[in-house]
Motif scaffolding. Structure first.
Motif, PDB file in Angstrom:
ATOM      1  N   ALA A  19      -1.509  26.415 -60.221  1.00  0.00           N
ATOM      2  CA  ALA A  19      -2.284  26.491 -60.979  1.00  0.00           C
ATOM      3  C   ALA A  19      -1.449  25.606 -62.179  1.00  0.00           C
ATOM      4  O   ALA A  19      -1.790  24.674 -62.647  1.00  0.00           O
ATOM      5  CB  ALA A  19      -3.214  27.356 -60.941  1.00  0.00           C
ATOM      6  N   ILE A  20      -0.593  26.219 -62.558  1.00  0.00           N
ATOM      7  CA  ILE A  20       0.086  25.731 -63.789  1.00  0.00           C
ATOM      8  C   ILE A  20       0.492  23.730 -63.525  1.00  0.00           C
ATOM      9  O   ILE A  20       0.652  22.953 -64.024  1.00  0.00           O
ATOM     10  CB  ILE A  20       1.437  26.284 -64.039  1.00  0.00           C
ATOM     11  CG1 ILE A  20       1.049  28.007 -64.486  1.00  0.00           C
ATOM     12  CG2 ILE A  20       2.561  25.537 -64.994  1.00  0.00           C
ATOM     13  CD1 ILE A  20       2.051  28.870 -64.757  1.00  0.00           C
ATOM     14  N   ASN A  21       1.159  24.220 -62.147  1.00  0.00           N
ATOM     15  CA  ASN A  21       1.982  22.362 -61.806  1.00  0.00           C
ATOM     16  C   ASN A  21       0.644  21.454 -62.444  1.00  0.00           C
ATOM     17  O   ASN A  21       0.279  19.651 -62.521  1.00  0.00           O
ATOM     18  CB  ASN A  21       1.951  22.576 -60.747  1.00  0.00           C
ATOM     19  CG  ASN A  21       3.512  23.049 -60.547  1.00  0.00           C
ATOM     20  OD1 ASN A  21       4.265  23.027 -61.479  1.00  0.00           O
ATOM     21  ND2 ASN A  21       3.721  23.528 -59.391  1.00  0.00           N
ATOM     22  N   THR A  22      -0.776  22.278 -61.539  1.00  0.00           N
ATOM     23  CA  THR A  22      -2.220  21.059 -60.903  1.00  0.00           C
ATOM     24  C   THR A  22      -2.300  20.752 -63.145  1.00  0.00           C
ATOM     25  O   THR A  22      -2.577  19.692 -63.413  1.00  0.00           O
ATOM     26  CB  THR A  22      -3.742  21.486 -60.388  1.00  0.00           C
ATOM     27  OG1 THR A  22      -2.237  22.166 -59.113  1.00  0.00           O
ATOM     28  CG2 THR A  22      -4.397  21.099 -60.780  1.00  0.00           C
ATOM     29  N   LEU A  23      -2.516  22.072 -63.375  1.00  0.00           N
ATOM     30  CA  LEU A  23      -2.460  21.489 -65.323  1.00  0.00           C
ATOM     31  C   LEU A  23      -2.323  20.621 -66.002  1.00  0.00           C
ATOM     32  O   LEU A  23      -2.233  20.186 -66.628  1.00  0.00           O
ATOM     33  CB  LEU A  23      -2.656  22.836 -65.713  1.00  0.00           C
ATOM     34  CG  LEU A  23      -3.802  23.547 -65.132  1.00  0.00           C
ATOM     35  CD1 LEU A  23      -3.885  25.338 -65.839  1.00  0.00           C
ATOM     36  CD2 LEU A  23      -5.895  23.321 -65.596  1.00  0.00           C
ATOM     37  N   LYS A  24      -0.179  21.226 -65.276  1.00  0.00           N
ATOM     38  CA  LYS A  24       0.219  20.259 -66.215  1.00  0.00           C
ATOM     39  C   LYS A  24       0.130  18.388 -66.023  1.00  0.00           C
ATOM     40  O   LYS A  24       0.637  17.325 -67.020  1.00  0.00           O
ATOM     41  CB  LYS A  24       1.545  19.534 -65.824  1.00  0.00           C
ATOM     42  CG  LYS A  24       2.428  21.433 -65.992  1.00  0.00           C
ATOM     43  CD  LYS A  24       3.551  21.968 -65.573  1.00  0.00           C
ATOM     44  CE  LYS A  24       3.880  22.872 -66.662  1.00  0.00           C
ATOM     45  NZ  LYS A  24       5.446  23.054 -66.113  1.00  0.00           N
ATOM     46  N   GLY A  25      -0.091  18.269 -65.023  1.00  0.00           N
ATOM     47  CA  GLY A  25      -0.739  16.884 -64.457  1.00  0.00           C
ATOM     48  C   GLY A  25      -2.555  16.346 -65.574  1.00  0.00           C
ATOM     49  O   GLY A  25      -1.859  15.876 -65.324  1.00  0.00           O
ATOM     50  N   VAL A  26      -2.845  17.354 -65.303  1.00  0.00           N
ATOM     51  CA  VAL A  26      -4.372  17.286 -65.969  1.00  0.00           C
ATOM     52  C   VAL A  26      -4.037  16.730 -67.207  1.00  0.00           C
ATOM     53  O   VAL A  26      -4.471  15.582 -67.508  1.00  0.00           O
ATOM     54  CB  VAL A  26      -5.067  18.066 -65.721  1.00  0.00           C
ATOM     55  CG1 VAL A  26      -6.289  17.868 -66.319  1.00  0.00           C
ATOM     56  CG2 VAL A  26      -5.944  18.643 -64.583  1.00  0.00           C
ATOM     57  N   ILE A  27      -3.634  17.565 -68.353  1.00  0.00           N
ATOM     58  CA  ILE A  27      -2.986  17.418 -69.444  1.00  0.00           C
ATOM     59  C   ILE A  27      -2.055  15.958 -69.569  1.00  0.00           C
ATOM     60  O   ILE A  27      -2.221  15.408 -71.308  1.00  0.00           O
ATOM     61  CB  ILE A  27      -1.782  18.392 -70.128  1.00  0.00           C
ATOM     62  CG1 ILE A  27      -2.390  20.229 -70.122  1.00  0.00           C
ATOM     63  CG2 ILE A  27      -0.855  18.062 -71.749  1.00  0.00           C
ATOM     64  CD1 ILE A  27      -1.197  21.615 -70.428  1.00  0.00           C
ATOM     65  N   VAL A  85      -7.870  22.167 -70.626  1.00  0.00           N
ATOM     66  CA  VAL A  85      -6.768  22.303 -69.712  1.00  0.00           C
ATOM     67  C   VAL A  85      -5.723  23.847 -70.417  1.00  0.00           C
ATOM     68  O   VAL A  85      -5.387  25.064 -69.425  1.00  0.00           O
ATOM     69  CB  VAL A  85      -6.142  21.570 -69.880  1.00  0.00           C
ATOM     70  CG1 VAL A  85      -5.006  21.862 -68.974  1.00  0.00           C
ATOM     71  CG2 VAL A  85      -7.180  20.370 -68.957  1.00  0.00           C
ATOM     72  N   PHE A  86      -5.292  24.706 -71.413  1.00  0.00           N
ATOM     73  CA  PHE A  86      -3.959  24.946 -71.626  1.00  0.00           C
ATOM     74  C   PHE A  86      -4.718  26.675 -72.222  1.00  0.00           C
ATOM     75  O   PHE A  86      -4.338  27.217 -72.059  1.00  0.00           O
ATOM     76  CB  PHE A  86      -4.533  24.623 -73.678  1.00  0.00           C
ATOM     77  CG  PHE A  86      -3.719  23.440 -73.490  1.00  0.00           C
ATOM     78  CD1 PHE A  86      -1.633  24.188 -73.642  1.00  0.00           C
ATOM     79  CD2 PHE A  86      -4.155  22.231 -74.380  1.00  0.00           C
ATOM     80  CE1 PHE A  86      -1.067  23.280 -73.838  1.00  0.00           C
ATOM     81  CE2 PHE A  86      -2.237  21.444 -74.718  1.00  0.00           C
ATOM     82  CZ  PHE A  86      -1.084  22.003 -74.252  1.00  0.00           C
ATOM     83  N   VAL A  87      -6.701  26.439 -71.685  1.00  0.00           N
ATOM     84  CA  VAL A  87      -7.203  28.270 -71.325  1.00  0.00           C
ATOM     85  C   VAL A  87      -6.963  28.149 -70.299  1.00  0.00           C
ATOM     86  O   VAL A  87      -7.107  29.845 -70.240  1.00  0.00           O
ATOM     87  CB  VAL A  87      -8.709  27.672 -72.328  1.00  0.00           C
ATOM     88  CG1 VAL A  87      -9.787  29.501 -71.242  1.00  0.00           C
ATOM     89  CG2 VAL A  87      -9.013  27.494 -73.089  1.00  0.00           C
ATOM     90  N   SER A  88      -6.855  27.705 -68.930  1.00  0.00           N
ATOM     91  CA  SER A  88      -6.739  27.749 -67.701  1.00  0.00           C
ATOM     92  C   SER A  88      -5.267  27.891 -67.903  1.00  0.00           C
ATOM     93  O   SER A  88      -4.579  28.701 -66.819  1.00  0.00           O
ATOM     94  CB  SER A  88      -7.242  26.357 -66.395  1.00  0.00           C
ATOM     95  OG  SER A  88      -8.200  26.488 -66.776  1.00  0.00           O
TER      96      SER A  88
END
Length: 620
Positions: A350-358, A371-374
């Protein structure tokens, strides 16, 4: 896509323990920007406004070769009216329509139904161009209604005028006025349908009325009632549209979204599958509509706690969105995927996915804040609280700048952030954020259901931190808001009453507590079932309250119900059964001691009295 505002808070998460991991749901689809432009709904079947024709058009009976006879003054007036009507009907631009109307109204009596129909047409046109002057639209609608409704007859034109006035009232946030007008329009249309007395196809008008009823009830917080009207919208579309049309598929998805927004995922699932089936058949596997259907399916499966299926649907949706280059929708889908991965316990993924979205978001965008909340959610689950707090600080910094622009979305984000602070035992920060959220939501009438949830959460946290007297008014307000929004038997209302019962027990008011526990038990038996864990625990709480009151017969009755219910759970509930049985024996012991004391108290006065009589006699 909008996030759903109907989300369970942690006071209710025993029923949906993974609700905080739900992807961002769609709220029931709002009205079109031009809600009273009925013709936009079904342009091929829309009945024209029944504008009566001027008699002068039937007077031209002379031969084309004959010289025109001079017109009488009456015929001249009729011809002038006819010309004005034709000019009005042929006008297309706003300026031309208003100019033609002004000329026409001077030629017609104020009670002439043609003037009423002209007012209706002008009002509908202004709505169709998204006019911001809602008072002006309301004025045309009221004038049309006054003229057309003077005989009190049920007619399509009166129903359309009621819809126009209701729409203008809705836009002016006069929801009670809108609801009354629309209910009357609905009754008229129902009468016309039953009598078969309308020469026009009334279904497009009925659809517009039902849609506006749904949106008005949603704005008033009465979301469960709104679902009934959305169901009627779908039924009307089913009767008009081809069974495999794209538009009908969208209608199925709209209703599925509405059910998902109130966490009724079982009802949402077959509707979403129907939408997917239609769109795949008509548009192919890789169409945008199919991508939206699959994304919603992911949300629904998450709500049903079928996270693997949810992730599968989400990934299929992402693949299509990438092919179409739909950046914003793709970002939202990727954020959904991260939340599903968190629900599955795949925190690093999940963290890797979110880093890509950021990397794809703007510095001060709402998406970046979410994104930072997730990200904080994933870190909290890994107990990396320092990093999680840093993420939440960044998110709050972005959201503070958006409070005036998107108060509803920011308020909901604050609620989610407060839940994470609660996970980290930062209760004061959590309560502060919730109060900040509540202050914003209270100014938004259509967010009443969110107001109820937030009030419930504040009350629950205050109760948790020992501030019992402060907690009670928040929970009482929450119960009223949620009853209005979701109905009196919604399980969330049951949990609030259960918490209120606990609060009154802390305040040593067992009689009031018993009333609250009884309400909670009745609701939970309907919404969750008599053998649900939380229903049984509420039953035990009710027994405790009666025991504290000294009403041991009732206490024994409810504790025995709890014992029987745990027995039905089998070996998986052996510890709970053992504890319930111990409590039952404890109440029996108290009841026996109470009876023994009562017998002793009754015997003592009689004994003293018999001894006292001789002593008095001896005195004499």
């Amino acid at each position: 896509m909008r996030r759903a505002s109907a989300r369970l808070l942690s006071a209710f998460t025993k029923t949906h323990p993974n609700s905080r991991n739900l992807p961002k749901l769609l709220s029931p689809r709002p009205l079109p920007s031009n809600p009273s432009s009925i013709s936009n709904l079904f342009p091929r079947t829309h009945p024209p406004i029944p504008f009566p024709k001027c008699p002068s058009r039937s007077l031209q009976t002379l031969s084309a070769n004959a010289p025109p006879a001079p017109l009488s003054s009456r015929q001249q007036k009729l011809k002038e009216k006819s010309d004005l009507e034709e000019a009005f009907e042929s006008a297309t631009t706003t300026d031309d329509i208003l100019a033609a109307f002004q000329a026409l109204e001077h030629a017609l009596d104020e009670s002439d139904k043609r003037l009423g129909l002209a007012c209706l047409k002008v009002g509908q046109h202004l709505e169709s161009i998204d006019s911001e002057d809602h008072e002006k639209v309301l004025g045309f609608g009221l004038r049309a209604l006054k003229i057309l409704d003077k005989d009190g007859e049920s007619s399509i034109s009166v129903a359309m005028a009621l819809h126009l006035v209701g729409s203008a009232s809705y836009n002016l946030k006069r929801f009670n006025d809108s609801l009354g007008l629309l209910n009357r329009a609905n009754r008229i249309l129902g009468n016309l349908e039953r009598d078969g007395s309308s020469e026009f196809d009334i279904r497009p008008v009925s659809h517009a009325v039902q849609l506006l009823l749904a949106n008005t009830k949603t704005a008033m917080g009465r979301r469960e009632e709104a679902l009934f009207n959305l169901r009627k919208c779908l039924e009307i579309k089913e009767s008009i549209l081809e069974p495999d049309s794209r538009e009908l598929g969208v209608a199925y998805r709209d209703l599925a979204e509405a059910y998902a927004a109130v966490l009724n995922f079982k009802e949402a699932l077959p509707l979403c599958f129907k939408a997917l089936e239609i769109h795949k058949a008509q548009l192919g596997q890789n169409s945008v509509e199919v991508a939206h259907d699959r994304r919603l399916l992911g949300v629904i499966y998450t709500g049903l706690e079928e996270h693997e299926r949810a992730l599968e649907q989400n990934q299929l949706s992402q693949k299509i969105l990438k092919n179409w280059g739909m950046g914003s929708d793709l970002l939202n889908a990727e954020l959904d995927a991260a939340n599903i991965q968190i629900a599955l316990g795949k925190y690093d993924e999940a963290i890797n996915t979110l880093k890509g979205v950021i990397q794809q978001t703007d510095k001060d965008s709402e998406t970046r804040a979410l994104v930072f909340v997730s990200m904080a959610k994933a870190l909290c689950n890994q107990e990396k609280f320092t990093d999680a707090k840093r993420c939440l600080e960044i998110s709050c910094g972005i959201l503070e700048k958006k409070e005036l622009v998107s108060p509803d979305k920011v308020a909901e984000a604050y609620v989610e952030i407060s839940t994470l602070y609660e996970m980290m035992n930062e209760f004061e920060t959590a309560i502060s954020l919730l109060k900040r959220s509540l202050a914003m939501i209270e100014r938004i009438p259509q967010e009443q259901h969110v107001e109820g949830n937030v009030s419930a959460k504040i009350g629950w946290l205050l109760l948790l931190t020992g501030k019992v007297e402060q907690a009670v008014p928040y929970m009482e307000s929450a119960a009223e808001r949620l009853k209005e929004s979701f109905g009196p038997k919604h399980f969330g209302v049951g949990y609030i009453y259960n918490n209120l019962g606990a609060a009154y027990m802390e305040m040593e008011r067992p009689q009031t507590a018993a009333q609250m526990f009884a309400l909670a038990k009745d609701i939970m038996e309907v919404s969750l079932g008599p053998h649900h864990t939380d229903t049984i625990e509420t039953c035990q709480s009710l027994a405790n309250a009666y025991s504290a009151m000294g009403s041991y017969a009732l206490a024994l009755e409810f504790q025995q119900q709890a014992v029987d219910a745990w027995e039905n759970h089998g070996p998986s509930a052996k510890d709970e059964l053992r504890e319930a049985t111990r409590l039952l024996e404890q109440i029996k012991k108290k009841a026996f001691e109470s009876m023994s004391n009562a017998v002793s108290q009754e015997a003592l006065p009689l004994s003293h009295g018999s001894d006292a009589v001789p002593s008095k006699l001896e005195q004499h």
